[in-house]
Design a protein around this motif. Structure first.
Motif, PDB file in Angstrom:
ATOM      1  N   GLY A 152     -35.066  53.753  37.153  1.00  0.00           N
ATOM      2  CA  GLY A 152     -34.394  53.018  38.232  1.00  0.00           C
ATOM      3  C   GLY A 152     -35.221  51.799  38.566  1.00  0.00           C
ATOM      4  O   GLY A 152     -35.529  51.002  37.691  1.00  0.00           O
ATOM      5  N   THR A 153     -35.649  51.682  39.818  1.00  0.00           N
ATOM      6  CA  THR A 153     -36.590  50.619  40.157  1.00  0.00           C
ATOM      7  C   THR A 153     -37.998  51.211  40.109  1.00  0.00           C
ATOM      8  O   THR A 153     -38.172  52.435  40.230  1.00  0.00           O
ATOM      9  CB  THR A 153     -36.348  50.040  41.564  1.00  0.00           C
ATOM     10  N   LEU A 154     -38.975  50.356  39.975  1.00  0.00           N
ATOM     11  CA  LEU A 154     -40.352  50.831  39.936  1.00  0.00           C
ATOM     12  C   LEU A 154     -40.700  51.572  41.225  1.00  0.00           C
ATOM     13  O   LEU A 154     -41.298  52.652  41.180  1.00  0.00           O
ATOM     14  CB  LEU A 154     -41.319  49.671  39.692  1.00  0.00           C
ATOM     15  N   LEU A 155     -40.315  51.031  42.361  1.00  0.00           N
ATOM     16  CA  LEU A 155     -40.662  51.682  43.623  1.00  0.00           C
ATOM     17  C   LEU A 155     -40.006  53.056  43.747  1.00  0.00           C
ATOM     18  O   LEU A 155     -40.657  54.019  44.188  1.00  0.00           O
ATOM     19  CB  LEU A 155     -40.300  50.812  44.824  1.00  0.00           C
ATOM     20  N   ALA A 156     -38.762  53.193  43.336  1.00  0.00           N
ATOM     21  CA  ALA A 156     -38.096  54.498  43.388  1.00  0.00           C
ATOM     22  C   ALA A 156     -38.848  55.506  42.512  1.00  0.00           C
ATOM     23  O   ALA A 156     -39.078  56.652  42.923  1.00  0.00           O
ATOM     24  CB  ALA A 156     -36.643  54.374  42.953  1.00  0.00           C
ATOM     25  N   HIS A 157     -39.239  55.083  41.332  1.00  0.00           N
ATOM     26  CA  HIS A 157     -39.999  55.955  40.429  1.00  0.00           C
ATOM     27  C   HIS A 157     -41.334  56.346  41.050  1.00  0.00           C
ATOM     28  O   HIS A 157     -41.707  57.527  41.055  1.00  0.00           O
ATOM     29  CB  HIS A 157     -40.211  55.246  39.093  1.00  0.00           C
ATOM     30  N   LEU A 158     -42.051  55.386  41.603  1.00  0.00           N
ATOM     31  CA  LEU A 158     -43.359  55.676  42.194  1.00  0.00           C
ATOM     32  C   LEU A 158     -43.229  56.669  43.349  1.00  0.00           C
ATOM     33  O   LEU A 158     -44.059  57.576  43.487  1.00  0.00           O
ATOM     34  CB  LEU A 158     -44.017  54.376  42.674  1.00  0.00           C
ATOM     35  N   ARG A 159     -42.201  56.532  44.135  1.00  0.00           N
ATOM     36  CA  ARG A 159     -41.983  57.467  45.249  1.00  0.00           C
ATOM     37  C   ARG A 159     -41.699  58.881  44.726  1.00  0.00           C
ATOM     38  O   ARG A 159     -42.178  59.861  45.309  1.00  0.00           O
ATOM     39  CB  ARG A 159     -40.836  56.989  46.128  1.00  0.00           C
ATOM     40  N   ARG A 160     -40.929  58.973  43.664  1.00  0.00           N
ATOM     41  CA  ARG A 160     -40.633  60.302  43.104  1.00  0.00           C
ATOM     42  C   ARG A 160     -41.881  60.938  42.495  1.00  0.00           C
ATOM     43  O   ARG A 160     -42.078  62.153  42.601  1.00  0.00           O
ATOM     44  CB  ARG A 160     -39.502  60.208  42.074  1.00  0.00           C
ATOM     45  N   VAL A 161     -42.734  60.133  41.860  1.00  0.00           N
ATOM     46  CA  VAL A 161     -43.989  60.667  41.318  1.00  0.00           C
ATOM     47  C   VAL A 161     -44.839  61.223  42.461  1.00  0.00           C
ATOM     48  O   VAL A 161     -45.389  62.322  42.362  1.00  0.00           O
ATOM     49  CB  VAL A 161     -44.744  59.590  40.500  1.00  0.00           C
ATOM     50  N   HIS A 162     -44.941  60.483  43.543  1.00  0.00           N
ATOM     51  CA  HIS A 162     -45.674  60.945  44.724  1.00  0.00           C
ATOM     52  C   HIS A 162     -45.100  62.266  45.228  1.00  0.00           C
ATOM     53  O   HIS A 162     -45.844  63.206  45.528  1.00  0.00           O
ATOM     54  CB  HIS A 162     -45.601  59.867  45.813  1.00  0.00           C
ATOM     55  N   ALA A 163     -43.772  62.357  45.291  1.00  0.00           N
ATOM     56  CA  ALA A 163     -43.121  63.571  45.785  1.00  0.00           C
ATOM     57  C   ALA A 163     -43.403  64.764  44.871  1.00  0.00           C
ATOM     58  O   ALA A 163     -43.645  65.885  45.349  1.00  0.00           O
ATOM     59  CB  ALA A 163     -41.618  63.347  45.930  1.00  0.00           C
ATOM     60  N   LEU A 164     -43.378  64.543  43.561  1.00  0.00           N
ATOM     61  CA  LEU A 164     -43.703  65.629  42.621  1.00  0.00           C
ATOM     62  C   LEU A 164     -45.126  66.118  42.823  1.00  0.00           C
ATOM     63  O   LEU A 164     -45.384  67.323  42.862  1.00  0.00           O
ATOM     64  CB  LEU A 164     -43.546  65.151  41.174  1.00  0.00           C
ATOM     65  N   LEU A 165     -46.047  65.192  42.949  1.00  0.00           N
ATOM     66  CA  LEU A 165     -47.443  65.575  43.146  1.00  0.00           C
ATOM     67  C   LEU A 165     -47.628  66.335  44.463  1.00  0.00           C
ATOM     68  O   LEU A 165     -48.385  67.310  44.522  1.00  0.00           O
ATOM     69  CB  LEU A 165     -48.347  64.340  43.080  1.00  0.00           C
ATOM     70  N   ALA A 167     -48.409  63.811  33.938  1.00  0.00           N
ATOM     71  CA  ALA A 167     -47.302  64.770  33.880  1.00  0.00           C
ATOM     72  C   ALA A 167     -46.237  64.405  34.914  1.00  0.00           C
ATOM     73  O   ALA A 167     -45.038  64.396  34.600  1.00  0.00           O
ATOM     74  CB  ALA A 167     -47.812  66.186  34.098  1.00  0.00           C
ATOM     75  N   ALA A 168     -46.647  64.090  36.129  1.00  0.00           N
ATOM     76  CA  ALA A 168     -45.670  63.718  37.157  1.00  0.00           C
ATOM     77  C   ALA A 168     -44.904  62.463  36.751  1.00  0.00           C
ATOM     78  O   ALA A 168     -43.679  62.389  36.927  1.00  0.00           O
ATOM     79  CB  ALA A 168     -46.375  63.513  38.498  1.00  0.00           C
ATOM     80  N   ASN A 169     -45.593  61.501  36.202  1.00  0.00           N
ATOM     81  CA  ASN A 169     -44.965  60.259  35.746  1.00  0.00           C
ATOM     82  C   ASN A 169     -43.922  60.541  34.672  1.00  0.00           C
ATOM     83  O   ASN A 169     -42.768  60.141  34.784  1.00  0.00           O
ATOM     84  CB  ASN A 169     -46.047  59.306  35.228  1.00  0.00           C
ATOM     85  N   GLU A 170     -44.333  61.213  33.633  1.00  0.00           N
ATOM     86  CA  GLU A 170     -43.435  61.443  32.496  1.00  0.00           C
ATOM     87  C   GLU A 170     -42.311  62.421  32.832  1.00  0.00           C
ATOM     88  O   GLU A 170     -41.177  62.242  32.382  1.00  0.00           O
ATOM     89  CB  GLU A 170     -44.226  61.937  31.283  1.00  0.00           C
ATOM     90  N   LEU A 171     -42.601  63.452  33.607  1.00  0.00           N
ATOM     91  CA  LEU A 171     -41.561  64.416  33.961  1.00  0.00           C
ATOM     92  C   LEU A 171     -40.521  63.797  34.880  1.00  0.00           C
ATOM     93  O   LEU A 171     -39.334  64.119  34.785  1.00  0.00           O
ATOM     94  CB  LEU A 171     -42.177  65.667  34.595  1.00  0.00           C
ATOM     95  N   ASP A 172     -40.943  62.897  35.762  1.00  0.00           N
ATOM     96  CA  ASP A 172     -39.960  62.198  36.583  1.00  0.00           C
ATOM     97  C   ASP A 172     -38.998  61.423  35.691  1.00  0.00           C
ATOM     98  O   ASP A 172     -37.784  61.493  35.873  1.00  0.00           O
ATOM     99  CB  ASP A 172     -40.623  61.244  37.574  1.00  0.00           C
ATOM    100  N   LEU A 173     -39.524  60.698  34.727  1.00  0.00           N
ATOM    101  CA  LEU A 173     -38.659  59.920  33.834  1.00  0.00           C
ATOM    102  C   LEU A 173     -37.743  60.830  33.021  1.00  0.00           C
ATOM    103  O   LEU A 173     -36.560  60.524  32.847  1.00  0.00           O
ATOM    104  CB  LEU A 173     -39.510  59.046  32.906  1.00  0.00           C
ATOM    105  N   ALA A 174     -38.273  61.943  32.548  1.00  0.00           N
ATOM    106  CA  ALA A 174     -37.450  62.877  31.766  1.00  0.00           C
ATOM    107  C   ALA A 174     -36.342  63.486  32.619  1.00  0.00           C
ATOM    108  O   ALA A 174     -35.245  63.759  32.107  1.00  0.00           O
ATOM    109  CB  ALA A 174     -38.332  63.966  31.164  1.00  0.00           C
ATOM    110  N   ARG A 175     -36.614  63.689  33.902  1.00  0.00           N
ATOM    111  CA  ARG A 175     -35.591  64.258  34.797  1.00  0.00           C
ATOM    112  C   ARG A 175     -34.470  63.271  35.094  1.00  0.00           C
ATOM    113  O   ARG A 175     -33.308  63.651  35.148  1.00  0.00           O
ATOM    114  CB  ARG A 175     -36.196  64.682  36.140  1.00  0.00           C
TER     115      ARG A 175
END
Length: 175
Positions: A22-35, A130-138
């Motif tokens: 999506g957008t970089l910021l949306a991705h970064l927020r989801r990575v934070h949430a996963l962690l 892992a959080a970075n890549e798994l977010d993208l895979a999801r």
């Protein structure tokens, strides 16, 4: 989530930068949430939130300069900034296959330096990766289809570095 970090990321354009998630910021927020979901400590969560600040070996767009590391450290804290720099500096082709080795070498793509990071740092790095890549895979089925098997192989090799919740997420999300 640290509002000052989000504000810095947004001010640097992360809200408008296209990203496979999506957008970089949306991705970064989801990575934070996963962690956060995995129980990572605050500095690791903040590093996940800003992991692309200096660009990465896989996503070269940078929001800040590695010569001005104090800017990110001022809002994220020094430990989180050091993790962000370490993450961004990774020469993936060299470092990924060796990360789980005892005292395995790590190559800084910015300086060319060969490092032997301690286990705790390698664990933090693996968790953010892992959080970075798994977010993208999801969120991106094409990424999961094209890279899921290689990511599963990578994280299987890194299982000793990943937390229990991160490893369970690997097994749930990847084929």
């Amino acid at each position: 989530m640290s509002a000052p970090v989000v504000e810095l990321l947004a001010a640097r354009g992360a809200r408008d930068i296209a990203h496979p998630g999506g957008t970089l910021l949306a991705h970064l927020r989801r990575v934070h949430a996963l962690l956060r979901e995995w129980g990572a400590r605050p500095a690791v969560r903040l590093a996940g939130l800003s992991h692309a600040y200096y660009g990465t070996d896989g996503f070269p767009t940078a929001l800040g300069e590695v010569t001005r590391r104090e800017e990110l450290a001022g809002v994220a804290g020094e430990e989180a900034e050091r993790l962000v720099y370490f993450y961004a500096s990774c020469d993936r082709a060299f470092s990924y296959p060796r990360l789980a080795e005892d005292g395995g070498p790590f190559k800084d793509r910015f300086t060319g330096a060969l490092l032997h990071p301690p286990l705790a740092l390698r664990r933090d790095f693996a968790e953010i990766t892992a959080a970075n890549e798994l977010d993208l895979a999801r969120v991106n089925p094409d990424i999961r289809a094209r890279h899921g098997r290689e990511l599963l192989d990578l994280f299987t090799a890194w299982e000793v570095l990943l937390s229990g919740p991160a490893w369970r997420a690997v097994r749930l999300i990847l084929p």
